[in-house]
Design an enzyme around this catalytic site. Structure first.
Site, mmCIF file in Angstrom:
data_model
loop_
_atom_site.group_PDB
_atom_site.id
_atom_site.type_symbol
_atom_site.label_atom_id
_atom_site.label_comp_id
_atom_site.label_asym_id
_atom_site.label_seq_id
_atom_site.Cartn_x
_atom_site.Cartn_y
_atom_site.Cartn_z
ATOM 1 N N SER A 175 6.630 8.966 -78.535
ATOM 2 C CA SER A 175 6.443 9.720 -77.293
ATOM 3 C C SER A 175 7.750 10.193 -76.676
ATOM 4 O O SER A 175 7.789 11.219 -76.004
ATOM 5 C CB SER A 175 5.720 8.844 -76.256
ATOM 6 O OG SER A 175 4.533 8.324 -76.793
ATOM 7 N N GLU A 229 9.255 -4.098 -71.756
ATOM 8 C CA GLU A 229 10.075 -3.250 -70.885
ATOM 9 C C GLU A 229 11.092 -4.049 -70.088
ATOM 10 O O GLU A 229 12.233 -3.620 -69.895
ATOM 11 C CB GLU A 229 9.181 -2.446 -69.934
ATOM 12 C CG GLU A 229 8.259 -1.447 -70.623
ATOM 13 C CD GLU A 229 6.982 -2.076 -71.180
ATOM 14 O OE1 GLU A 229 6.729 -3.272 -70.900
ATOM 15 O OE2 GLU A 229 6.240 -1.377 -71.893
ATOM 16 N N PHE A 238 5.810 1.992 -66.488
ATOM 17 C CA PHE A 238 6.315 0.791 -67.146
ATOM 18 C C PHE A 238 7.823 0.628 -67.012
ATOM 19 O O PHE A 238 8.352 -0.452 -67.271
ATOM 20 C CB PHE A 238 5.859 0.778 -68.613
ATOM 21 C CG PHE A 238 4.386 1.057 -68.750
ATOM 22 C CD1 PHE A 238 3.467 0.412 -67.920
ATOM 23 C CD2 PHE A 238 3.898 1.979 -69.654
ATOM 24 C CE1 PHE A 238 2.104 0.679 -67.998
ATOM 25 C CE2 PHE A 238 2.532 2.253 -69.743
ATOM 26 C CZ PHE A 238 1.641 1.607 -68.915
ATOM 27 N N ARG A 284 7.190 15.259 -70.155
ATOM 28 C CA ARG A 284 7.494 15.178 -71.587
ATOM 29 C C ARG A 284 7.238 16.500 -72.286
ATOM 30 O O ARG A 284 7.932 16.881 -73.209
ATOM 31 C CB ARG A 284 6.602 14.130 -72.245
ATOM 32 C CG ARG A 284 7.234 12.788 -72.411
ATOM 33 C CD ARG A 284 6.443 11.930 -73.364
ATOM 34 N NE ARG A 284 5.051 11.815 -73.020
ATOM 35 C CZ ARG A 284 4.071 11.729 -73.929
ATOM 36 N NH1 ARG A 284 4.362 11.760 -75.205
ATOM 37 N NH2 ARG A 284 2.813 11.611 -73.552
#
Lengths: 283, 321
Positions: free
Chosen positions: B44, B65, B90, B174
């Site tokens: 991603s 994370e 996150f 993104r």
């Protein structure tokens, strides 16, 4: 491996750290005595025998790092650093006072010789892994030493770090667990029993040693043995006594943070002064 | 700083993550300190070309994370400049304490990329839809918060992000945003980009709302309302001078954000306005509710992140003068 004379010297240094830590806490009247007193011998071995550092250049780029994830044990570390010349001994009497360079929890930006800021449990593990990973990335031989409390092992972040250490083969970082069997609210087995610690770390892929955490020879030998292990992380589980050497704290549950009456620590201070004097007389 | 606005807004041909990675690879050729990390989000983040170019400087931490943020902080303590990525929720709400203590409080140098802001999380739904990331992080002292609104801007500010010592959070769309700026536009972190002069009201927008704000300003011009428009891509430090001047000179402000109107851009603007030149402020954004699943266009309508809503709120702000 240390010879007989060196062992006596390290023991004397441990007595001196214990003595100065007690004086700090006596001056303040309260503090995190339990977890400070339990790591004294490890500090003595690290700063008197194992670590590379320069008190005149605390951020020397070839130094070894000591990251104390149990940040509340600052008072013992400050005593070790002051005794080694990182800052004046007089600073020890400023512990926790407004404007001090010695806060209750370790701060890399305030105290010369403190390599990392800690205080929220579990976080020192990850930053230590980052420092060690960066040294490996750059092919440098600096080592990193990490002190984790046993109560701190309740934190999930510790085990994220353990998994990472094993998966990424972080072998230039030696973990210590201060297994003093108490945490803030009492005995670790009563608060959130962590079961078989040795088996847990072995299952995570660690080289595991369980030793007497108040024996400087055992600590020094264990560090030598851990240094020889490559391609996997190493942990040294230190069997310790929370509050060791402080009669007001030793054997008391809980003893994480306690207040002292005026003069209450005088007897312990006298005891560790005479222990130190006796050891020095042998050198 | 000189922003040249396109006359028409079309979907950018290249995804933002690809722009970011290409710029990072370029910078990394001459800056050996740069490293990149993911929390099992390589598919991603768009970091694959970075990993290919610098395999020894990329770490996939796995789904952890908190540890990733700490590892990055530790690496920066020995001179690295880590860029870490996961989805917005996150690397903000899940790891606030690690960002606060291991990064910012420790005065370390970590660049955090939180992707899929607000409704752009689309099919991932409410659990993954950060309307709160900037608000949570905004109360962390010293942190820098940016939300690049298009590829040209992202590419232009990346070297500044690398050179800005300290913890920086990049709220990254993104995929393909609407392209707002012509090549050659330049931006400065900490300064709101003036996109349109105006004297009657000021619209301060960020991210996907910038293009909507410009469309709204064109509609309002037909009604005789002359709107000044800023792209406030830096949320912290907020450009207090530009906001105070806008409050004084135009007498009304409208904020536009793909985020909760509490604690975010609208909140930051209100704080400046109240303590400098009080004036009416209307806020377009998420009215303190959770996200939902859907397509991005559906969610934009659902949460009124539209030019029409900006027009409506602007009329209201002007009427309150």
């Amino acid at each position: 491996m240390l010879n007989e004379k060196e062992l006596i010297r390290v023991k004397a240094f441990a007595a001196q750290i214990r003595l100065e830590t007690l004086k700090e806490l006596a001056h303040l009247g309260f503090g995190h005595v339990g977890g400070a007193m339990s790591i004294v011998e490890t500090l003595a071995v690290l700063y008197d025998a194992q670590m590379k550092y320069d008190p005149k250049d605390p951020r020397w780029d070839r130094r070894d790092w000591y990251i104390q994830s149990k940040g509340h044990a600052g008072p013992a570390t400050y005593a070790a650093l002051a005794l080694k010349g990182f800052f004046p001994m007089s600073w020890l009497n400023t512990l926790n006072q407004g404007g001090t360079r010695l806060p209750s929890h370790c701060d890399r930006n305030l105290t010369p010789g403190i390599d990392m800021t800690t205080g929220s449990l579990g976080q020192g593990v990850s930053v230590a892994l980052g420092v060690a990973a960066a040294f490996k990335m750059d092919g440098k031989d600096n080592r990193v030493y990490l002190m984790v409390g046993d109560g701190e092992l309740n934190e999930g972040q510790v085990w994220e770090g353990a998994m990472f250490a094993s998966a990424k083969k972080i072998d230039n970082l030696i973990w210590f667990v201060d297994w003093n069997k108490q945490q803030l609210d009492g005995n670790t087995k009563d608060v959130c029993d962590m079961g078989d610690l040795k088996a847990k770390f072995e299952a995570f892929g660690f080289n595991v040693q369980v030793i007497n955490g108040h024996c400087v020879k055992a600590i020094d030998d264990a560090i030598d043995a851990a240094k020889a292990v490559t391609d996997k992380p190493s942990v040294i589980i230190l069997e310790t006594i929370k509050g060791y050497g402080c009669s007001a704290a030793e054997g008391v549950v809980p003893n994480h943070h306690i207040a002292f009456k005026a003069g209450q620590l005088d007897g312990d201070i006298a005891r560790w002064q005479s222990e130190y004097d006796a050891l020095m007389a042998q050198l | 700083m000189s922003a040249i606005v396109k006359t028409e807004f079309e979907k950018a041909p290249v995804e933002m993550r690809n722009i970011l990675c290409a710029a990072l690879v370029e910078q990394s050729k001459t800056n050996p300190a740069i490293v990149a990390m993911d929390a099992d989000t390589l598919g991603s983040s768009g970091f694959k070309p970075f990993r290919k170019a610098f395999p020894d400087r990329y770490i996939n931490c796995g789904i952890q994370e908190a540890n990733m943020i700490g590892v990055a902080a530790g690496m920066s303590a020995v001179g690295k400049i880590p860029f870490v990525h996961s989805f917005g929720p996150f690397v903000s709400r899940r790891v606030y304490d690690q960002v606060f203590l291991s990064c910012a409080y420790s005065k370390l140098n970590v660049k955090i990329i939180g992707s899929d802001p607000g409704v752009t999380a689309a099919y991932n739904g409410g659990t993954h839809m950060p309307f709160e990331d900037m608000g949570i992080l905004r109360v962390c002292p010293t942190i820098t918060l940016v939300e690049p609104s298009d590829p040209v801007q992202l590419e232009n500010i990346l070297p500044q992000i690398i050179d800005t010592y300290g913890t920086v959070y990049i709220r990254l769309m993104r995929k393909n945003p609407f392209s707002v700026y012509e090549q050659g536009s330049t931006f400065e972190i900490g300064k709101a980009a003036l996109l349109r002069p105006g004297k009657d009201v000021t619209i301060i927008a960020s991210g996907i709302l910038v293009a909507e704000a410009l469309k709204a300003a064109a509609t309002l011009a037909n009604e005789g309302i002359d709107a000044r428009v800023f792209d406030s891509f830096t949320w912290k430090p907020i450009d207090a001078a530009a906001i105070a001047a806008a409050a004084s000179e135009t007498g009304a402000i409208v904020t536009c954000e793909n985020h909760n109107i509490i604690g975010g851009l609208g909140g930051a603007v209100c704080e400046v306005v109240c303590s400098t030149n009080p004036c009416p402020v209307e806020r377009v954004g998420i009215p303190d509710i959770f996200g939902e699943v859907g397509t991005e266009p559906w969610l934009r309508e659902r949460f009124k992140l539209t030019a029409a809503e900006i027009v409506e709120k602007t009329r209201k702000a002007v009427s309150r003068k």
